[in-house]
Design a protein around this motif. Structure first.
Motif, PDB file in Angstrom:
ATOM      1  N   ASN A 156     -40.184 -46.653  30.201  1.00 38.60           N
ATOM      2  CA  ASN A 156     -41.425 -46.232  31.222  1.00 38.60           C
ATOM      3  C   ASN A 156     -41.855 -44.963  30.996  1.00 38.60           C
ATOM      4  OD1 ASN A 156     -42.018 -48.880  32.669  1.00 38.60           O
ATOM      5  ND2 ASN A 156     -39.845 -48.922  32.776  1.00 38.60           N
ATOM      6  N   ALA A 157     -40.655 -43.834  31.363  1.00 33.59           N
ATOM      7  CA  ALA A 157     -41.139 -42.718  30.717  1.00 33.59           C
ATOM      8  C   ALA A 157     -41.581 -42.353  29.576  1.00 33.59           C
ATOM      9  CB  ALA A 157     -39.989 -41.663  31.173  1.00 33.59           C
ATOM     10  N   GLY A 158     -41.281 -42.943  28.444  1.00 31.48           N
ATOM     11  CA  GLY A 158     -41.647 -42.756  27.239  1.00 31.48           C
ATOM     12  C   GLY A 158     -43.384 -43.285  26.938  1.00 31.48           C
ATOM     13  N   LEU A 159     -43.492 -44.443  27.661  1.00 33.81           N
ATOM     14  CA  LEU A 159     -44.909 -44.937  27.707  1.00 33.81           C
ATOM     15  C   LEU A 159     -45.859 -43.957  28.512  1.00 33.81           C
ATOM     16  CD1 LEU A 159     -46.155 -48.537  28.819  1.00 33.81           C
ATOM     17  CD2 LEU A 159     -47.382 -46.342  29.827  1.00 33.81           C
ATOM     18  N   GLY A 160     -45.510 -43.339  29.616  1.00 34.46           N
ATOM     19  CA  GLY A 160     -46.376 -42.183  30.059  1.00 34.46           C
ATOM     20  C   GLY A 160     -46.579 -41.064  29.219  1.00 34.46           C
ATOM     21  N   ARG A 161     -45.189 -40.456  28.717  1.00 34.29           N
ATOM     22  CA  ARG A 161     -44.960 -39.428  27.727  1.00 34.29           C
ATOM     23  C   ARG A 161     -46.027 -39.670  26.379  1.00 34.29           C
ATOM     24  NH1 ARG A 161     -40.365 -39.488  27.250  1.00 34.29           N
ATOM     25  NH2 ARG A 161     -40.020 -40.488  25.391  1.00 34.29           N
ATOM     26  N   VAL A 162     -45.845 -40.600  25.807  1.00 33.86           N
ATOM     27  CA  VAL A 162     -46.630 -40.906  24.546  1.00 33.86           C
ATOM     28  C   VAL A 162     -47.914 -40.996  24.838  1.00 33.86           C
ATOM     29  CG1 VAL A 162     -46.750 -42.545  22.682  1.00 33.86           C
ATOM     30  CG2 VAL A 162     -44.482 -41.958  23.285  1.00 33.86           C
TER      31      VAL A 162
END
Length: 322
Positions: free
Chosen positions: A136-142
């Motif tokens: 989830n954090a990766g989805l926002g970051r990417v």
């Protein structure tokens, strides 16, 4: 009389024989899979992948039997899990409607020795053998990194969030952290759209009325993206150059393939994670190694991959429901 007794003995023998045969061919492992009902695209994909995984395993392994159930509410899902436990399941794969509502019944299953895999929505008090989810954090970051680059580091962006649960906060916080590095990008507004196409349409209509200049939209979800696109189309606005959702639905992947002007990327958060959860449960309950791993994983976070026209073919499944 003797004739009747002989018939009764034959019936008894055949009854025992059928019972033996049934026992001989009964599955050794029963796996329950519980997911929310298909009330939007992503959950429809979830159910499709759950059924596909069950069918694939049953086709190659006669020792495993599956019960796949979909629930329209948290309370209904509690009842479904209780029914699965009555059926004598050895493993449970569950994506909770709401972790707080399902906490107690999942704890009961886990404490009863049922091999438990929790998918996507984490319990406040862990009660599982394995937790598996997208990043989830990766989805926002990417997503934030790609959008900032597409905006050349400047302009106005509006944000449509999902349901106000922890995974939404993880996505939004990571996105905001990226945007903090770009002082010339201004976040004009951020409102919940509940991962609903219709609600995202309404929120985007309000944004369009409120803000005269918008360069980009981030809505972290491809179902909401469809509502955003409809609102923009109906408004006739031409200032918005880039919109970015997430999860990788078939419709959005096709738009990327056809080189849509506004939809040029998405970030993966695939409902196929439920199929991976099923695989973890089958190997776990059978006490089998996964590939060449010597230790059973307790937490699996799947990568958030950026999908563009260069790699979209790798993520497109023609038969998938989402």
């Amino acid at each position: 009389m003797k004739y009747n007794n002989k018939i009764m003995r034959l019936i008894a023998v055949f009854t025992m024989l059928f019972a033996f045969v049934g026992t001989s061919y009964a599955a050794k492992y029963k796996v329950g899979v519980s997911v929310p009902s298909a009330d939007h695209g992503w959950t429809a994909g979830l159910l499709w992948w759950a059924n596909k995984a069950a069918a694939d395993f049953e086709a190659e392994d006669k020792d495993v039997e599956f019960f796949v159930v979909a629930s329209s509410s948290g309370s209904k899902q509690v009842g479904d899990v209780e029914d699965l436990m009555i059926k004598g399941i050895n493993a449970l794969v569950i994506l909770p409607h709401n972790p707080a509502t399902l906490q107690k019944v999942i704890e009961e299953a886990y404490d009863d020795g049922i091999y438990t895999v929790v998918v996507d929505r984490e319990l406040a008090h862990p009660a599982q053998n394995v937790f598996i989810a997208g990043d989830n954090a990766g989805l926002g970051r990417v997503g934030g990194q790609w959008l900032a680059k597409e905006m050349s580091g400047k302009g106005n962006v509006v944000v449509i969030e999902g349901l106000q649960i922890p995974i939404n906060k993880q996505r939004v916080d990571a996105f905001n952290e990226v945007m903090a590095d770009y002082p010339n990008i201004k976040i004009l507004d951020s409102q919940p759209g509940d991962w609903s196409t219709q609600k995202a349409l309404s929120v985007m209509e309000n944004f369009l009325q409120k803000h005269p200049k918008i360069d980009a939209v981030w809505c972290q979800d491809d179902d909401m993206l469809k509502g955003v696109l409809k609102a923009i189309e109906e408004s006739g606005r031409t200032d918005i150059k880039t919109v970015l959702g997430g999860a990788g639905s078939k419709d959005i992947l096709e738009m990327i393939q056809h080189e849509s002007k506004m939809v040029r990327a998405t970030v993966t958060y695939s409902p196929s994670m439920i199929a991976s959860g099923v695989a973890l449960a089958v190997h776990g309950v059978k006490n089998e190694k996964i590939g060449h791993l010597y230790h059973e994983p307790s937490r699996v976070i799947l990568g958030a991959d950026l999908v563009t026209k260069e790699n979209v073919a790798d993520y497109y499944f023609e038969d998938a429901a989402y």
